[in-house]
Design a protein around this motif. Structure first.
Motif, PDB file in Angstrom:
ATOM      1  N   GLN A 152       0.862  -1.179   0.000  1.00  0.00           N
ATOM      2  CA  GLN A 152       0.000   0.000   0.000  1.00  0.00           C
ATOM      3  C   GLN A 152       0.902   1.234   0.000  1.00  0.00           C
ATOM      4  OE1 GLN A 152      -3.220  -0.037   2.820  1.00  0.00           O
ATOM      5  NE2 GLN A 152      -3.466   2.188   2.746  1.00  0.00           N
ATOM      6  N   VAL A 189      -4.300   3.340  -2.378  1.00  0.00           N
ATOM      7  CA  VAL A 189      -3.483   2.986  -3.542  1.00  0.00           C
ATOM      8  C   VAL A 189      -2.605   1.787  -3.180  1.00  0.00           C
ATOM      9  CG1 VAL A 189      -1.741   3.729  -5.193  1.00  0.00           C
ATOM     10  CG2 VAL A 189      -3.460   5.353  -4.369  1.00  0.00           C
ATOM     11  N   GLU A 190      -2.811   0.677  -3.845  1.00  0.00           N
ATOM     12  CA  GLU A 190      -2.063  -0.540  -3.544  1.00  0.00           C
ATOM     13  C   GLU A 190      -1.498  -1.131  -4.820  1.00  0.00           C
ATOM     14  OE1 GLU A 190      -3.013  -4.001  -0.529  1.00  0.00           O
ATOM     15  OE2 GLU A 190      -4.021  -4.420  -2.433  1.00  0.00           O
ATOM     16  N   LEU A 238      -2.274  -2.443 -10.128  1.00  0.00           N
ATOM     17  CA  LEU A 238      -2.542  -1.334  -9.223  1.00  0.00           C
ATOM     18  C   LEU A 238      -4.022  -1.349  -8.884  1.00  0.00           C
ATOM     19  CD1 LEU A 238      -2.029   1.490  -7.869  1.00  0.00           C
ATOM     20  CD2 LEU A 238      -2.482   2.486 -10.124  1.00  0.00           C
ATOM     21  N   ARG A 239      -4.326  -1.311  -7.592  1.00  0.00           N
ATOM     22  CA  ARG A 239      -5.695  -1.197  -7.125  1.00  0.00           C
ATOM     23  C   ARG A 239      -5.837   0.114  -6.367  1.00  0.00           C
ATOM     24  NH1 ARG A 239      -5.656  -7.189  -5.855  1.00  0.00           N
ATOM     25  NH2 ARG A 239      -4.500  -6.621  -3.986  1.00  0.00           N
ATOM     26  N   GLY A 240      -6.978   0.726  -6.516  1.00  0.00           N
ATOM     27  CA  GLY A 240      -7.193   1.973  -5.804  1.00  0.00           C
ATOM     28  C   GLY A 240      -8.609   2.463  -5.962  1.00  0.00           C
ATOM     29  N   GLN A 241      -8.803   3.737  -5.697  1.00  0.00           N
ATOM     30  CA  GLN A 241     -10.130   4.330  -5.790  1.00  0.00           C
ATOM     31  C   GLN A 241     -10.003   5.708  -6.416  1.00  0.00           C
ATOM     32  OE1 GLN A 241     -12.794   5.469  -2.244  1.00  0.00           O
ATOM     33  NE2 GLN A 241     -13.529   3.431  -2.821  1.00  0.00           N
ATOM     34  N   THR A 242     -10.890   5.976  -7.368  1.00  0.00           N
ATOM     35  CA  THR A 242     -10.874   7.273  -8.037  1.00  0.00           C
ATOM     36  C   THR A 242     -11.539   8.325  -7.155  1.00  0.00           C
ATOM     37  OG1 THR A 242     -13.012   6.991  -9.127  1.00  0.00           O
ATOM     38  CG2 THR A 242     -11.082   6.044 -10.222  1.00  0.00           C
ATOM     39  N   ASN A 268     -13.911   1.973  -7.517  1.00  0.00           N
ATOM     40  CA  ASN A 268     -12.787   1.072  -7.288  1.00  0.00           C
ATOM     41  C   ASN A 268     -12.192   0.720  -8.642  1.00  0.00           C
ATOM     42  OD1 ASN A 268     -13.301   0.837  -4.438  1.00  0.00           O
ATOM     43  ND2 ASN A 268     -14.995  -0.532  -4.954  1.00  0.00           N
TER      44      ASN A 268
END
Length: 798
Positions: free
Chosen positions: A271, A276-277, A329-333, A338
């Motif tokens: 992370q 943001v990961e 990449l995983r995250g949130q706008t 998601n």
């Protein structure tokens, strides 16, 4: 165009020491108990808190304990023992299929199952199965390239899912979730052997989790091992002739190949900032398998007595190297969506060598070992996935909206062997290396294609009782066109204990590059015929194949219907009952071996001298598969210990709904051939068991655990091209019993066990199908033909 809604300790130590940096499933799913319907799932849904019981489609969760509770070191074999709808036979004398065996779900083709790792598409093997075995004509994923030590659990979606995941997901989806914890680990050593005194196996495995600072985790796993070959061949019992095998002596080797394998996996996440990961995961494996061909008698016309005065048994030496990794990449706008952005790479390379052989046409100077060539597949995938839960005024629960896009590039390379492996020398006989002639420069090719797709997915709980879902996917391929598939799903809970679920979907499977472009000449043995045939697999665009009626391949298209019940009648008791129907149009299969003197003359006139027969891929049949899955589990206390019972039953039937008219080319010019004959028809409809049942139990008390599983494999059939049917055979249902006892103490576990402890074998083949008594069992047998296997294992967990 068409559119339709439609090796060993060092390997382990190196892996555990390697510095790498990848994704795991949600932490809630990791902590869940994988033995009941309350387990959270990540397959077949975009909703973050959906459980097995709440799923609108049937899904099985296979825990690592289940995978490890058998004597096998193969993932596919372990899954076949845990899933009633999975079939994984152990063919022999089928060239490289001995080494890379295909598995089938719900009686369908092995390549009609999509395999995911951590939710990302897995690449297929480079091998295409061409010989007389279940899965003939398929190029599926090599499940055994993934180490069991790396697996957190396996989720098996038994439903069509092309609208959600794209091509191949006709029969279902197997999602392998890797261990991702940043702590804990294990090491284990295992040894076993068959009761017949062969097939010795040993293996070392381990995994470990590490923290990456305060915001990340890395989990490593590896295993390596060796398996000796098994042999259930018998002496030749037929009449002695100048070209026959020697009588009273075992000259064949019929059983599992000799295998050395090492495999490694990693799974990491970090992370970088709030929301943001970064993640990455991957696997790598190296398997060397030595399988056996058909024995050449001293008087065989393709033998040279001065070289092999006692005849010879040629062997195929395969090296399969498999590698894959994903970066994401995983995250949130800012808008609350998601997002998941990822790059996915996979490659499988399969090298062929033949040893203890010769090229008869080169005479006594012929080499004894040959490099045959190589096959290689490569996959590159880019994914962008978005989802968000919306509050809708007229819905009691949020509406989950998901959409995304995918670009996929695929390559297939076929490389030529050394000249001595394929050339025709001055002497008479079959040209090329005996058992597997090398790939010629004309066979070699480099093929590629790309595709892109867009999907949208909606899911919601309309009320406390009703759940609904809809998905649609558009996909376009550079080589055959476009397709659109869709899916509707629903679940209604009458009470907390009874729910009804159903799905309607369309799907597709794109023809693989191997099916379109692979070409080679192979030595084919037809049981009952003492003479080997040189049969050529033609690419569908080869002029000789076109002259035999070949046409460009189209995508398979399917319609899936599913209806099921979820029952929880008592505390700890869970039962699911699911009926299904899968209609597949334009199913891709390999034609019969079109052989005989007329074919040989036909092919010689078109530039293929010395070839006795040919075959090619075709969309010649439509099939319908109907079946029923029943799965149940029950946990309770007994005699001071905890007893977990599981049971499963699958019954399915495949029928041929259409067979395309026989090409007129196959009945002209002296030919009298059937593109799809009785052998291939029988393999599709009756080659796998009609049903399968298992009952398993695990009892734990005071550090002890006892495991037992009884499995019944239903009857199946084999067919011969003799139109009289006299050599067709029905094989009776058989029971096997697996037992194991484990004692745990201070992190240590000691296990002794046996698979097939009653030493059950399939029915023996009739004499006419056994090569004069030498090959007593069929390769279609769903549990193999090796007999009882005993093993011991010691492990430590922290």
């Amino acid at each position: 165009m068409h559119r339709r809604l439609s090796l060993l300790s060092s390997a382990v130590l190196l892996a555990l020491a390697a510095p790498v940096a990848a994704a795991d499933a949600p932490a809630e799913a990791e902590r869940a108990n994988p033995t009941n319907l309350d387990t959270l799932i990540v397959t077949g849904t975009r909703v973050s808190d959906r459980t097995v019981a709440e799923s609108t489609a049937p899904i099985d969760i296979i825990a690592p304990q289940t995978l490890e509770a058998t004597g096998t070191v193969e993932l596919a074999t372990a899954l076949a023992r845990a899933l009633p709808s999975l079939n994984f036979p152990r063919p022999s004398i089928t060239d490289a299929t001995d080494a890379v065996r295909p598995a089938q779900l719900r009686g369908l083709a092995p390549d009609q199952v999509l395999v995911l790792v951590n939710g990302k598409r897995r690449h297929t093997t480079a091998l295409i199965n061409l010989n007389d075995s279940i899965g003939r004509g398929s190029s599926p994923v090599d499940l055994n390239a993934i180490p069991i030590a790396a697996i957190e659990r396996v989720e098996v979606l038994r439903d069509g899912a092309s609208a959600q995941y794209g091509s191949d997901a006709i029969a279902g989806v197997v999602n392998i979730v890797l261990k991702g914890a940043g702590e804990g680990g294990s090491v284990a050593a295992r040894y076993g052997q068959y009761s017949a005194g062969d097939g010795e196996q040993y293996q070392l495995s381990g995994d470990a989790g590490f923290k990456l600072g305060d915001n990340g985790a890395l989990h490593l796993a590896a295993q390596g091992g060796h398996s000796d070959n098994t042999n259930r061949a018998r002496p030749y019992l037929g009449p002695v002739t100048p070209t026959s095998n020697p009588k009273g002596r075992v000259v064949h080797r019929y059983g599992d190949p000799e295998i050395d394998q090492a495999a490694f996996a990693y799974n990491a996440r970090y992370q970088a900032a709030e929301g943001v990961e970064f993640y990455s995961f991957g696997t790598a494996s190296r398997r060397r398998a030595i399988s056996n061909g058909y024995y050449r008698a001293p008087g065989n016309p393709n033998n040279i007595l001065s070289v092999y005065p006692d005849g010879f048994l040629p062997q195929i030496d395969n090296l399969s190297q498999d590698r894959a990794f994903v970066l994401g990449l995983r995250g949130q706008t800012a808008g609350g969506w998601n997002l998941d952005l990822s790059y996915n790479y996979g490659q499988n390379q399969l090298d062929f060598d033949v040893r203890h052989s010769l090229n008869r046409t080169l005479g006594a100077a012929s080499p004894r070992s040959f490099y045959i060539g190589t096959l290689e597949t490569t996959q590159n995938v880019l994914n962008a996935d978005f989802d968000k839960a919306f509050d809708v005024s007229w819905l009691k629960y949020p509406l989950t909206v998901a959409f995304g896009a995918e670009w996929r590039g695929e390559k297939f390379d076929q490389g030529a062997g050394e000249p001595a492996s394929y050339i025709a020398g001055p002497e008479p006989g079959a040209p090329g290396a005996q058992v597997f002639p090398g790939f010629t420069p004309a066979d070699a090719s480099r093929r590629d294609r790309h595709s892109y797709s867009f999907y949208a997915d909606l899911e919601t709980d309309v009320t406390d009782k009703l759940s609904l879902g809809a998905a649609a996917r558009y996909e376009r391929y550079s080589d055959f066109g476009e397709t659109t598939s869709g899916k509707l799903s629903a679940r209604y809970a009458f009470t907390d204990k009874v729910a009804l679920r159903g799905t309607v979907s369309t799907g597709f499977r794109a023809p693989s590059l191997q099916q379109q472009f692979y070409q080679s000449t192979q030595t084919v043995i037809v049981l009952g015929d003492p003479n080997p045939f040189q049969v050529r697999t033609f690419a569908v665009d080869d002029p000789a194949a076109v002259a035999l009626g070949a046409e460009p391949l189209k995508a398979e298209e399917s319609t899936n219907l599913g209806l099921g019940l979820v029952l929880q009648p008592a505390e700890g008791l869970y039962i699911t009952v699911d009926a299904y129907q899968v209609d597949i149009d334009d199913r891709i299969i390999l034609s019969e071996n079109l052989r005989g003197p007329a074919v040989a003359s036909f092919l010689e006139a078109r530039g293929h001298p010395g070839i006795n027969g040919g075959r090619y891929f075709t969309n010649a049949v439509d099939t319908r598969t109907r079946g029923l899955d029943i799965v149940g589990s029950y946990s309770f206390e007994i005699k001071g210990g905890a007893l977990d019972l599981t049971a499963g039953y699958n019954r399915n039937k495949t029928t041929l709904e259409r067979i395309a008219p026989n090409p007129p080319q196959l009945t002209a010019g002296g030919l009298n051939l059937q593109r799809i004959g009785r052998v291939e028809r029988g393999r599709i409809t009756q080659g796998a068991p009609r049903d399968k049942f298992f009952l398993g139990g695990s009892w734990k008390r005071d550090g002890w655990r006892f495991d037992a599983t009884a499995t019944r494999y239903g009857e199946f059939h084999t067919f011969n091209d003799d139109p009289s049917g006299i050599r067709d055979q029905t094989f009776a249902a058989k029971w096997t019993l697996d037992l194991a006892a484990t004692y745990a103490m201070d992190g240590w576990e000691f296990t002794v066990g046996g698979d097939n402890v009653l030493n059950e074998y399939p029915d023996e083949a009739i004499y006419a199908n056994s090569e004069s008594g030498q090959l007593p069992y069929t390769s279609y047998a769903p549990f193999g033909f090796n007999g009882a296997f005993a093993y011991a294992k010691v492990g430590y967990k922290w």
